[in-house]
Design a protein around this motif. Structure first.
Motif, mmCIF file in Angstrom:
data_model
loop_
_atom_site.group_PDB
_atom_site.id
_atom_site.type_symbol
_atom_site.label_atom_id
_atom_site.label_comp_id
_atom_site.label_asym_id
_atom_site.label_seq_id
_atom_site.Cartn_x
_atom_site.Cartn_y
_atom_site.Cartn_z
ATOM 1 N N VAL A 23 0.839 -1.199 0.000
ATOM 2 C CA VAL A 23 0.000 0.000 0.000
ATOM 3 C C VAL A 23 0.874 1.250 0.000
ATOM 4 O O VAL A 23 0.616 2.212 -0.730
ATOM 5 C CB VAL A 23 -0.940 -0.012 1.223
ATOM 6 N N ALA A 24 1.940 1.233 0.811
ATOM 7 C CA ALA A 24 2.833 2.396 0.869
ATOM 8 C C ALA A 24 3.438 2.668 -0.496
ATOM 9 O O ALA A 24 3.505 3.826 -0.940
ATOM 10 C CB ALA A 24 3.939 2.161 1.896
ATOM 11 N N THR A 25 3.851 1.610 -1.184
ATOM 12 C CA THR A 25 4.420 1.800 -2.515
ATOM 13 C C THR A 25 3.377 2.392 -3.458
ATOM 14 O O THR A 25 3.672 3.282 -4.251
ATOM 15 C CB THR A 25 4.945 0.471 -3.071
ATOM 16 N N GLY A 26 2.134 1.910 -3.305
ATOM 17 C CA GLY A 26 1.053 2.476 -4.102
ATOM 18 C C GLY A 26 0.895 3.961 -3.837
ATOM 19 O O GLY A 26 0.678 4.756 -4.743
ATOM 20 N N CYS A 27 1.038 4.365 -2.548
ATOM 21 C CA CYS A 27 0.904 5.771 -2.174
ATOM 22 C C CYS A 27 1.944 6.636 -2.871
ATOM 23 O O CYS A 27 1.734 7.832 -3.046
ATOM 24 C CB CYS A 27 1.041 5.943 -0.668
ATOM 25 N N ALA A 28 3.091 6.070 -3.213
ATOM 26 C CA ALA A 28 4.094 6.857 -3.929
ATOM 27 C C ALA A 28 3.796 6.871 -5.419
ATOM 28 O O ALA A 28 4.043 7.862 -6.101
ATOM 29 C CB ALA A 28 5.487 6.303 -3.681
ATOM 30 N N VAL A 29 3.266 5.751 -5.927
ATOM 31 C CA VAL A 29 3.073 5.649 -7.369
ATOM 32 C C VAL A 29 1.833 6.435 -7.812
ATOM 33 O O VAL A 29 1.839 7.035 -8.882
ATOM 34 C CB VAL A 29 2.990 4.161 -7.785
ATOM 35 N N ILE A 30 0.790 6.485 -6.948
ATOM 36 C CA ILE A 30 -0.446 7.174 -7.339
ATOM 37 C C ILE A 30 -0.220 8.662 -7.611
ATOM 38 O O ILE A 30 -0.588 9.156 -8.685
ATOM 39 C CB ILE A 30 -1.561 6.954 -6.293
ATOM 40 N N PRO A 31 0.416 9.413 -6.673
ATOM 41 C CA PRO A 31 0.657 10.826 -7.016
ATOM 42 C C PRO A 31 1.532 11.004 -8.241
ATOM 43 O O PRO A 31 1.312 11.926 -9.036
ATOM 44 C CB PRO A 31 1.333 11.404 -5.773
ATOM 45 N N LEU A 32 2.498 10.100 -8.419
ATOM 46 C CA LEU A 32 3.362 10.198 -9.601
ATOM 47 C C LEU A 32 2.520 10.108 -10.862
ATOM 48 O O LEU A 32 2.635 10.931 -11.777
ATOM 49 C CB LEU A 32 4.415 9.094 -9.581
ATOM 50 N N ILE A 33 1.636 9.083 -10.893
ATOM 51 C CA ILE A 33 0.804 8.906 -12.077
ATOM 52 C C ILE A 33 -0.152 10.086 -12.227
ATOM 53 O O ILE A 33 -0.375 10.590 -13.332
ATOM 54 C CB ILE A 33 0.043 7.569 -11.987
ATOM 55 N N ALA A 34 -0.693 10.580 -11.074
ATOM 56 C CA ALA A 34 -1.616 11.714 -11.147
ATOM 57 C C ALA A 34 -0.916 12.941 -11.714
ATOM 58 O O ALA A 34 -1.452 13.614 -12.598
ATOM 59 C CB ALA A 34 -2.173 12.010 -9.756
ATOM 60 N N LEU A 40 0.440 15.846 -18.588
ATOM 61 C CA LEU A 40 0.406 15.429 -19.989
ATOM 62 C C LEU A 40 -0.927 15.782 -20.637
ATOM 63 O O LEU A 40 -0.957 16.232 -21.784
ATOM 64 C CB LEU A 40 0.681 13.928 -20.117
ATOM 65 N N THR A 41 -2.071 15.603 -19.920
ATOM 66 C CA THR A 41 -3.352 15.883 -20.561
ATOM 67 C C THR A 41 -3.633 17.385 -20.594
ATOM 68 O O THR A 41 -3.869 17.956 -21.663
ATOM 69 C CB THR A 41 -4.502 15.159 -19.842
ATOM 70 N N LEU A 42 -3.574 18.069 -19.421
ATOM 71 C CA LEU A 42 -3.875 19.501 -19.402
ATOM 72 C C LEU A 42 -2.797 20.299 -20.121
ATOM 73 O O LEU A 42 -3.097 21.238 -20.859
ATOM 74 C CB LEU A 42 -4.012 19.993 -17.963
ATOM 75 N N GLY A 43 -1.529 19.921 -19.882
ATOM 76 C CA GLY A 43 -0.443 20.617 -20.567
ATOM 77 C C GLY A 43 -0.455 20.313 -22.049
ATOM 78 O O GLY A 43 -0.241 21.188 -22.878
ATOM 79 N N GLY A 44 -0.745 19.050 -22.384
ATOM 80 C CA GLY A 44 -0.767 18.661 -23.789
ATOM 81 C C GLY A 44 -1.833 19.408 -24.559
ATOM 82 O O GLY A 44 -1.639 19.761 -25.720
ATOM 83 N N SER A 45 -2.972 19.685 -23.891
ATOM 84 C CA SER A 45 -4.046 20.382 -24.599
ATOM 85 C C SER A 45 -3.682 21.843 -24.845
ATOM 86 O O SER A 45 -4.309 22.518 -25.654
ATOM 87 C CB SER A 45 -5.348 20.288 -23.804
ATOM 88 N N ALA A 46 -2.673 22.354 -24.119
ATOM 89 C CA ALA A 46 -2.259 23.748 -24.338
ATOM 90 C C ALA A 46 -1.336 23.871 -25.532
ATOM 91 O O ALA A 46 -1.036 24.968 -25.970
ATOM 92 C CB ALA A 46 -1.558 24.286 -23.092
ATOM 93 N N LEU A 47 -0.874 22.718 -26.039
ATOM 94 C CA LEU A 47 0.137 22.766 -27.088
ATOM 95 C C LEU A 47 -0.482 23.058 -28.446
ATOM 96 O O LEU A 47 -1.575 22.610 -28.760
ATOM 97 C CB LEU A 47 0.888 21.447 -27.166
ATOM 98 N N SER A 48 0.223 23.831 -29.236
ATOM 99 C CA SER A 48 -0.145 24.082 -30.626
ATOM 100 C C SER A 48 1.124 24.605 -31.262
ATOM 101 O O SER A 48 2.119 24.824 -30.567
ATOM 102 C CB SER A 48 -1.270 25.121 -30.706
ATOM 103 N N LEU A 297 -0.983 28.631 -20.341
ATOM 104 C CA LEU A 297 0.434 28.713 -20.711
ATOM 105 C C LEU A 297 1.298 28.058 -19.632
ATOM 106 O O LEU A 297 2.284 27.379 -19.929
ATOM 107 C CB LEU A 297 0.863 30.174 -20.880
ATOM 108 N N ALA A 298 0.915 28.258 -18.346
ATOM 109 C CA ALA A 298 1.676 27.656 -17.252
ATOM 110 C C ALA A 298 1.660 26.135 -17.371
ATOM 111 O O ALA A 298 2.687 25.471 -17.231
ATOM 112 C CB ALA A 298 1.104 28.082 -15.906
ATOM 113 N N TRP A 299 0.478 25.573 -17.676
ATOM 114 C CA TRP A 299 0.392 24.116 -17.858
ATOM 115 C C TRP A 299 1.278 23.666 -19.019
ATOM 116 O O TRP A 299 1.944 22.639 -18.949
ATOM 117 C CB TRP A 299 -1.050 23.681 -18.130
ATOM 118 N N GLY A 300 1.240 24.459 -20.098
ATOM 119 C CA GLY A 300 2.058 24.102 -21.259
ATOM 120 C C GLY A 300 3.536 24.104 -20.917
ATOM 121 O O GLY A 300 4.284 23.197 -21.287
ATOM 122 N N ALA A 301 3.966 25.147 -20.158
ATOM 123 C CA ALA A 301 5.373 25.218 -19.761
ATOM 124 C C ALA A 301 5.730 24.026 -18.876
ATOM 125 O O ALA A 301 6.796 23.420 -19.022
ATOM 126 C CB ALA A 301 5.638 26.528 -19.029
#
Lengths: 328, 328
Positions: A23-34, A40-48, A297-301
Motif C-alpha cells: 500500500v505504501a508503494t502504491g501511495c508513492a506511485v499514485i501521485p506520480l501517475i496523477a 500530460l493531458t492539461l499541458g498537452g491540450s495547451a500545445l499548438s 500557458l503555465a500548464w504548457g510550460a
C-alpha cells in the motif's frame, strides 16, 4: 504436529504488514501517475504550433486579435475594447461576459521561455563542466586521499543545500554589485547547483572503469594524466554524458534561484546582461495569474519541462542499462 | 602496430609530457578545491551580508514575532522571522510525519519483498518522482490538488473536528495552507528517503536474515526484528536528508502556503516559510536592513541543512562501514 497457538496471529501480522508495504508503494506511485497524467493531458491540450513559435501576448491584445477588432488597449478607457459599459458595471443580461478578457482561450506561446531556458541552463552547464569533471577525476583517481573526503562532503553539502540559497548568494555577489538582474547571474546560480551532480556522476562513472585498464595503461608506460585522458575517460564517456544530461535536466527545472537572479521577461531576449525569460519562471508567474489563458500557458510550460525531465531520465536509464549489460 | 608507435612516441616525447603528472594533479586538486571554496564562500558571503540585521536585532531576526519591513509614522521597521520559521518547521513536520513511515514501507518493499522483476521499474518510477522539478508540483498543487483536498478533506474536517480541535479549525478559504504544503512536500521527499532506505537495507548481510528465518520467524518478523534494527542509523540518516529537503523547499511552498505573516493555530490557515519569504521579498526589499534580515534567514536555512547533511552522512557512513566490517 501441533501448531503453536499464536502462530495464526503471527501469520496474520506478517500478511497485514507485508500488505501495508505494498500500500505504501502504491501511495508513492499514485501521485506520480496523477502528476504526470494531469501535466500530460492539461499541458498537452495547451500545445499548438503557436505555443512553440509565439511569445507572450497580454490577454486583451489577444482578445482584440481574436475578435478582429482593432482597438487593443486604450489606457484612458480600459474597458472600451472588452464590451463593458463605461461606468464599469456589467449589463444585467450578462452579454458583456462573452467578450470578457477572463474568458479568453490560450493566447500566445512560450518561445521566449524555451530560448531563455536553453541559454541560461546551457551557460550554467558550461561554467559547471570544468569544475565538475576535474573534481570528479580527482575524487576517482586520488580516491584514498583525506582531502578527497573533504571534497566529497562539500559536494554533498552543495547538493543538499536549498536551491534558494544559491540564488541568494549570486544575488548578493552579482545582482547587487551590478545593479542589474541578468541571465548570466542565473547561469552562475545554476552552476552552483549543477557542479555537485556532474562531480558525483563523473566520480561514480570513472570508478566503474576496471582497474585492469589503468594497470594496462601504466604497464605501457603512460603517465596517470595520459591514461586518464586517453583510456579511462573515453571508457567512461557515455556515463559522464548521462551525468551531464541529468545536470541539465535538473538545472532547467530550477526556479527559486532564477527568481532572485534572472527575474523573467515576457519577450524574447538574448542579452546575457539583462533579465531573460525562462520556462520554470513562465510556469511560476502564470500560475499566479488570474487569467485562464495565462494559466494554460503555465500548464504548457510545465508540460515541456516534464517532457524534458522524462526524456532525459529514460535516455539515461537506457544508456546505463546497455552499459551494465555490455560490461557483463 | 599502432600501439607500438604510440609507445615509441612516448619514449621520444619531451620529459614534461612524461612527467606531466605533477601539473595534472595540481590542476585536478585546484578545480576540486573550487567545490570546497564554493561552500565556504557561500557561507562567508551570507554571513558578512547579514551582519547589519544581526547586530541590530540579534537572535530576534529569527525568533521575533513581528515582520514589518516598511517604516510608517506609527512604527519603526521591525524584523522578526518567527512566523516564517514556524511555518517552515510546521510544514516540514507534516511532511516528515507523512513521508517517513510511507518511505520506510516503500524501502522495505523494494529491498525485501518485491519480486526482482518488478523491483527495477518500481525503483525507476519512485526515482522519477525525485526528478520532477518542484515548480511542477507547485502548478499541480495549485490547480488540481488544493481544490480536490479542500473539498474532500479540509472543509469537512474543519467543520466537524475543527470545532473541537483548534489546530484543525476553519475557515479553510482558498485552501492554501500549512497542511496542503506539508502533503505536497511529503510527496516530494518520499523518493529521497525511500531510495536511501532501500540502499541501506540491501547492505544488511544475508546471515542476519537466514539466522532469523532458521529459528522459525515469519518474513515480517525477520524484516522488523533482524533487518531494520541492523540499519537503523542509515534509515535515520535518510529521514534527516528528507527533512533537509523539506526545510529548504521553495517553489511548492511559495505557491501553496499562502504567504501570510499572520500566525494562526490552524493547519488549514495560510502561513509562510523561510524559503518562500526570501523568494518573495528579497528582490523587492525596501531597505538594506530588510535585505540583510532576509539574508540572515537564508543563512540560517543554509546552516540548518548543513548540520542535517553532516549528521545524515555520518549516520549512513557509519552503517556502510559497520557492514563492510561485518561482511569481511
Amino acid at each position: 504436529m501441533s501448531i503453536p497457538k499464536n502462530y495464526r496471529w503471527r501469520k496474520f501480522v506478517d500478511q497485514v504488514m507485508r500488505g501495508s508495504t505494498v500500500v505504501a508503494t502504491g501511495c508513492a506511485v499514485i501521485p506520480l501517475i496523477a502528476i504526470i497524467g494531469y501535466v500530460l493531458t492539461l499541458g498537452g491540450s495547451a500545445l499548438s504550433t503557436q505555443f512553440f513559435t509565439d511569445v507572450y501576448q497580454p490577454p486583451n491584445m489577444a482578445q482584440a486579435a481574436a475578435d478582429g477588432s482593432t482597438p487593443a488597449f486604450d489606457p484612458n478607457d480600459p474597458f472600451a475594447g472588452i464590451g463593458v459599459p463605461d461606468d464599469g458595471t456589467a449589463p444585467a443580461d450578462g452579454t458583456a461576459l462573452e467578450s470578457d478578457v477572463y474568458a479568453g482561450g490560450p493566447v500566445g506561446g512560450v518561445l521566449h521561455g524555451i530560448i531563455g531556458t536553453l541559454i541560461i541552463t546551457g551557460m550554467g552547464l558550461l561554467f559547471a563542466l570544468p569544475i565538475g569533471i576535474f573534481a570528479g577525476i580527482y575524487l576517482s583517481e586520488y580516491r584514498n586521499e583525506r582531502y578527497a573526503t573533504i571534497v566529497r562532503f562539500c559536494c554533498d553539502v552543495l547538493s543538499g543545500s536549498p536551491s534558494i540559497v544559491a540564488g541568494v548568494v549570486i544575488y548578493i555577489l552579482v545582482v547587487i554589485q551590478s545593479q542589474q538582474f541578468s541571465a548570466i547571474a542565473g547561469s552562475l546560480a545554476l552552476m552552483i547547483l549543477m557542479v555537485p551532480i556532474v562531480t558525483r556522476t563523473t566520480e561514480e562513472m570513472l570508478k566503474l572503469v576496471p582497474e585492469s585498464m589503468r594497470e594496462a595503461a601504466r604497464g605501457l608506460g603512460a603517465p596517470t594524466w595520459y591514461s586518464t585522458f586517453t583510456v579511462i575517460i573515453p571508457a567512461a564517456l557515455p556515463g559522464i554524458v548521462t551525468g551531464v544530461m541529468l545536470a541539465f535536466a535538473r538545472g532547467a527545472g530550477e526556479t527559486a534561484p532564477l527568481i532572485l537572479t534572472v527575474l523573467g521577461s515576457n519577450v524574447i531576449s538574448t542579452n546575457l546582461f539583462a533579465p531573460m525569460a525562462s520556462l520554470p519562471l513562465v510556469a511560476y508567474r502564470y500560475t499566479e495569474s488570474p487569467y485562464p489563458g495565462e494559466n494554460t500557458l503555465a500548464w504548457g510550460a510545465a508540460f515541456v519541462l516534464m517532457m524534458l525531465v522524462l526524456v532525459m531520465n529514460i535516455l539515461v536509464r537506457v544508456a546505463t542499462r546497455r552499459r551494465a549489460g555490455a560490461s557483463r | 602496430m599502432a600501439k607500438q608507435q604510440h609507445a615509441e612516441s612516448w619514449s621520444n616525447g619531451k620529459s614534461v609530457f612524461r612527467h606531466g603528472d605533477v601539473p595534472f594533479r595540481i590542476g585536478t586538486v585546484v578545480l576540486a578545491s573550487c567545490v570546497v571554496a564554493l561552500v565556504f564562500a557561500m557561507g562567508a558571503i551570507m554571513f558578512l551580508s547579514s551582519s547589519e540585521a544581526r547586530t541590530a536585532f540579534g537572535w530576534d531576526v529569527l525568533f521575533g514575532q513581528v515582520w514589518n519591513p516598511v517604516a510608517t509614522e506609527l512604527s519603526e521597521p521591525e524584523f522578526g522571522a518567527w512566523p516564517a520559521v514556524r511555518g517552515t518547521l510546521l510544514s516540514s513536520l507534516v511532511a516528515i510525519v507523512i513521508a517517513a513511515p510511507l518511505a520506510l514501507g516503500i524501502g522495505i518493499f523494494l529491498a525485501e519483498l518485491c519480486p526482482p522483476k518488478l523491483s527495477t521499474p518500481l525503483s525507476f518510477l519512485v526515482e522519477l518522482l525525485a526528478a520532477i522539478p518542484s515548480v511542477i508540483y507547485g502548478v499541480w498543487g495549485v490547480f488540481v490538488f488544493v481544490p480536490f483536498f479542500n473539498q474532500v478533506f479540509s472543509t469537512p474536517v474543519s467543520e466537524t473536528l475543527g470545532t473541537y480541535i483548534p489546530w484543525l479549525a476553519g475557515p479553510v478559504a482558498t485552501g492554501r495552507g500549512v497542511m496542503v504544503t506539508g502533503i505536497i512536500m511529503a510527496i516530494m521527499i518520499l523518493p529521497t528517503i525511500a531510495s536511501l532506505t532501500r540502499d541501506v537495507l540491501r547492505l544488511v548481510p544475508n546471515t542476519q536474515r537466514e539466522a532469523m528465518l532458521s529459528i522459525g520467524a515469519t518474513r515480517w518478523e525477520t524484516i522488523w526484528l533482524a533487518v531494520v534494527p541492523y540499519s537503523r542509523a542509515g534509515i535515520i540518516g535518510a529521514v534527516m536528508l528528507g527533512l533537509g529537503r523539506a526545510l529548504g523547499e521553495t517553489m511548492a511552498a511559495t505557491l501553496l502556503i499562502g504567504n501570510s505573516q499572520r500566525i494562526s493555530e490552524s493547519l488549514f490557515a495560510p502561513a509562510t516559510t523561510a524559503a518562500s519569504l526570501v523568494a518573495n521579498e528579497l528582490t523587492n526589499s525596501v531597505s538594506s536592513l530588510h535585505e540583510s534580515a532576509l539574508i540572515t534567514v537564508a543563512f540560517a536555512l543554509f546552516g540548518i541543512t548543513l548540520v542535517l547533511n553532516l549528521g545524515a552522512r555520518l549516520m549512513i557512513w557509519y552503517v556502510d562501514r559497520g557492514m563492510a566490517g561485518g561482511r569481511s
